[in-house]
Design a protein around this motif. Structure first.
Motif, PDB file in Angstrom:
ATOM      1  N   GLU A 177     -16.559 -19.784  41.511  1.00 14.85           N
ATOM      2  CA  GLU A 177     -17.068 -20.389  40.277  1.00 14.85           C
ATOM      3  C   GLU A 177     -16.351 -21.724  40.116  1.00 14.85           C
ATOM      4  OE1 GLU A 177     -16.150 -17.540  37.262  1.00 14.85           O
ATOM      5  OE2 GLU A 177     -17.608 -16.091  38.070  1.00 14.85           O
ATOM      6  N   SER A 205     -25.174 -20.999  51.687  1.00 14.86           N
ATOM      7  CA  SER A 205     -24.971 -20.736  50.249  1.00 14.86           C
ATOM      8  C   SER A 205     -26.361 -20.569  49.652  1.00 14.86           C
ATOM      9  CB  SER A 205     -24.258 -21.906  49.574  1.00 14.86           C
ATOM     10  OG  SER A 205     -23.000 -22.131  50.164  1.00 14.86           O
ATOM     11  N   TYR A 206     -26.585 -19.469  48.916  1.00 14.43           N
ATOM     12  CA  TYR A 206     -27.964 -19.099  48.562  1.00 14.43           C
ATOM     13  C   TYR A 206     -28.377 -19.410  47.134  1.00 14.43           C
ATOM     14  CZ  TYR A 206     -26.942 -16.606  52.829  1.00 14.43           C
ATOM     15  OH  TYR A 206     -26.540 -16.309  54.100  1.00 14.43           O
ATOM     16  N   ASP A 207     -27.418 -19.654  46.255  1.00 13.87           N
ATOM     17  CA  ASP A 207     -27.776 -19.810  44.839  1.00 13.87           C
ATOM     18  C   ASP A 207     -27.292 -21.143  44.296  1.00 13.87           C
ATOM     19  OD1 ASP A 207     -28.739 -17.141  44.953  1.00 13.87           O
ATOM     20  OD2 ASP A 207     -26.694 -16.415  44.656  1.00 13.87           O
ATOM     21  N   GLY A 208     -27.401 -22.199  45.083  1.00 13.44           N
ATOM     22  CA  GLY A 208     -26.917 -23.507  44.623  1.00 13.44           C
ATOM     23  C   GLY A 208     -25.763 -23.967  45.475  1.00 13.44           C
ATOM     24  N   ASN A 210     -22.199 -24.828  46.968  1.00 13.51           N
ATOM     25  CA  ASN A 210     -20.883 -24.204  47.033  1.00 13.51           C
ATOM     26  C   ASN A 210     -19.853 -25.218  46.526  1.00 13.51           C
ATOM     27  OD1 ASN A 210     -18.741 -22.483  48.018  1.00 13.51           O
ATOM     28  ND2 ASN A 210     -18.604 -23.778  49.835  1.00 13.51           N
ATOM     29  N   ASP A 283     -33.082 -19.539  54.346  1.00  9.69           N
ATOM     30  CA  ASP A 283     -34.023 -18.719  53.561  1.00  9.69           C
ATOM     31  C   ASP A 283     -34.068 -17.289  54.101  1.00  9.69           C
ATOM     32  OD1 ASP A 283     -34.576 -20.879  51.995  1.00  9.69           O
ATOM     33  OD2 ASP A 283     -36.538 -21.318  52.871  1.00  9.69           O
ATOM     34  N   ARG A 286     -30.963 -15.541  52.979  1.00  8.53           N
ATOM     35  CA  ARG A 286     -31.032 -15.218  51.544  1.00  8.53           C
ATOM     36  C   ARG A 286     -31.884 -13.955  51.356  1.00  8.53           C
ATOM     37  NH1 ARG A 286     -33.328 -19.359  50.004  1.00  8.53           N
ATOM     38  NH2 ARG A 286     -31.565 -20.645  49.361  1.00  8.53           N
ATOM     39  N   ARG A 289     -29.876 -11.004  52.303  1.00  7.51           N
ATOM     40  CA  ARG A 289     -28.932 -10.694  51.214  1.00  7.51           C
ATOM     41  C   ARG A 289     -29.658  -9.889  50.127  1.00  7.51           C
ATOM     42  NH1 ARG A 289     -27.251 -14.270  46.730  1.00  7.51           N
ATOM     43  NH2 ARG A 289     -29.508 -14.744  46.684  1.00  7.51           N
ATOM     44  N   ASP A 290     -30.851 -10.368  49.751  1.00  5.15           N
ATOM     45  CA  ASP A 290     -31.608  -9.692  48.695  1.00  5.15           C
ATOM     46  C   ASP A 290     -32.005  -8.280  49.121  1.00  5.15           C
ATOM     47  OD1 ASP A 290     -31.329 -12.009  47.280  1.00  5.15           O
ATOM     48  OD2 ASP A 290     -33.388 -12.722  47.601  1.00  5.15           O
ATOM     49  N   ARG A 304     -22.496  -8.925  43.943  1.00  2.00           N
ATOM     50  CA  ARG A 304     -23.588  -9.590  44.662  1.00  2.00           C
ATOM     51  C   ARG A 304     -23.072 -10.873  45.320  1.00  2.00           C
ATOM     52  NH1 ARG A 304     -29.135  -9.626  44.473  1.00  2.00           N
ATOM     53  NH2 ARG A 304     -30.113 -11.660  44.755  1.00  2.00           N
ATOM     54  N   GLY A 306     -22.964 -14.564  47.134  1.00  2.69           N
ATOM     55  CA  GLY A 306     -23.732 -15.805  46.968  1.00  2.69           C
ATOM     56  C   GLY A 306     -23.859 -16.600  48.256  1.00  2.69           C
TER      57      GLY A 306
END
Ligand SMILES: Cc1ncc(COP(=O)(O)O)c(C=O)c1O
Length: 373
Positions: A177, A205-208, A210, A283, A286, A289-290, A304, A306
């Motif tokens: 974070e 990095s999957y959600d924005g 790093n 992709d 990701r 991961r999901d 979870r 990231g």
């Protein structure tokens, strides 16, 4: 055995990596569901392969200058400027591991301490003793593996020299974070620490984006990156280091006497890799991961991830120990890594989702079965 006496005392305490032991076990199983591997299951992109074979065919097989070929160094410098508006000194390393060892050799006096969070990547504990330094771990389980600035500051002593960071993390897959990272960088500045940051999984990095310590404390950060995980080039041993000239100069000097240079064909491969679009692979990871998160949701306790390609769940409470759980997995042909390989604790285990989807589904089915017992 008499030759045992030839071995230096400080080396005798270093066991071989627990990951290797699981690999060896895996070699005895027929077609295992192998969720223990820390390398991508896609191939090196074709343009990168071509750049390397062209390099080999056109005779680029010898030594290069220690710091690496000029076009690659210039490309790395441009990437640092574009991404961070940063103009560090840079050089090409033999994998990220090469850069990590050289950073420790360049910065650590005997007895000085390297501070890092637990869980940690395996070599963080083993490398400092090679230069007479001391690894110090700070438990990050209570903060869901996020940086814990207060705990970290409490662990600083007059001997602390390097703060070693890693995001996305191996083995947890968590991405730092930004606010916590900023606080930690301020602590590093207050105590005059060197920040060494391992960003081998940055592209994954999957959600924005790093967050990097380069954003908050560029004057004291040695950034280490590599091409092994992001471009499936693990065996090609190629990465880079970026940071303040004074430190990079010393690291490059030490490279002359150790690694000499990174393999030349791999340097041409890395140059092509820096201009290769990896969106499709990112992709796909990701989605993996999901997939794993939804298969294990409500079955196991986990944070979870990231980035990277790992999940680090808690061992099901029905098992007396993580070792017993890993063994039960092996009895069902499933390979995973016990948390003790990456930690002072053995309460969790690592799954790598760098595997085909049908193997991931089969592995998760077994984990669900085992967790019911
Ligand atoms: C966090 C981390 N750092 C470094 C490495 C090693 O990188 P390289 O193969 O580029 O030396 C790994 C490989 O597993 C890793 O997970």
């Amino acid at each position: 055995m008499p030759a045992q006496q030839f071995i230096a005392r400080h080396i005798r305490g270093i066991g071989s990596s627990g990951i290797r032991r699981v690999f060896d076990l895996g070699a005895t199983l027929k077609d295992p569901i192998n969720l223990s591997i820390g390398a991508p299951d896609f191939d090196v992109p074709s343009g990168v392969r071509r750049a390397m074979t062209d390099a080999i065919e056109s005779g680029h097989n010898g030594y290069t200058v220690t710091r690496g070929i000029t076009p690659l160094r210039e490309r790395i410098a441009r990437a640092m400027k574009d991404e961070f508006d940063w103009e560090p000194d840079v050089f090409v390393t033999s994998g990220l591991s090469g850069g990590l060892l050289l950073a420790m050799m360049a910065c650590l006096n005997p007895g000085e301490e390297v501070l890092f969070g637990d869980p940690y990547f395996v070599s963080y504990k083993q490398l400092p003793p090679l230069v007479g330094a001391v690894p110090v771990t700070v438990d990050f389980y209570d903060t869901d593996f996020q940086l814990d600035p207060e705990r970290l500051e409490a662990a600083i002593t007059p001997k602390t020299k390097i703060l070693l960071l890693c995001s996305p993390s191996n083995p947890t897959g968590i991405v730092y974070e930004a606010d916590r990272l900023r606080a930690v960088c301020e602590i590093a500045r207050k105590h005059n620490l060197v920040i060494v940051c391992d960003e081998i999984y940055d592209v994954l990095s999957y959600d924005g984006k790093n967050p990097s310590p380069v954003q908050f404390a560029p004057e004291r950060t040695i950034l280490l990156r590599g091409f092994g995980k992001s471009h499936a080039m693990t065996g090609l041993r190629i990465g880079f280091a970026a940071g303040p000239t004074e430190v990079i100069t010393e690291m490059a000097k030490l490279q002359q006497y150790t690694f000499v240079c990174a393999p030349q064909p791999s340097q041409y491969g890395a140059l092509a890799a820096m201009d290769t679009n990896m969106t499709e692979q990112v992709d796909a990871y990701r989605a993996k991961r999901d997939l794993v998160c939804s298969e294990l949701q409500g079955v196991l306790e986990f944070v979870r991830p990231g980035g990277g390609f790992y999940v680090f769940p808690k061992t099901p409470p029905s098992f007396a120990s993580t070792g017993a759980f890993i063994e039960a997995g092996i009895a069902r042909n499933l390979l995973m890594i016990p948390g003790e390989v990456f930690s002072e604790r053995n309460t969790h285990f690592r799954i790598s989702y760098a595997a085909p989807d049908e193997k991931l589904r089969a592995g998760c089915r077994i984990i669900r079965d085992l967790s019911k017992k």
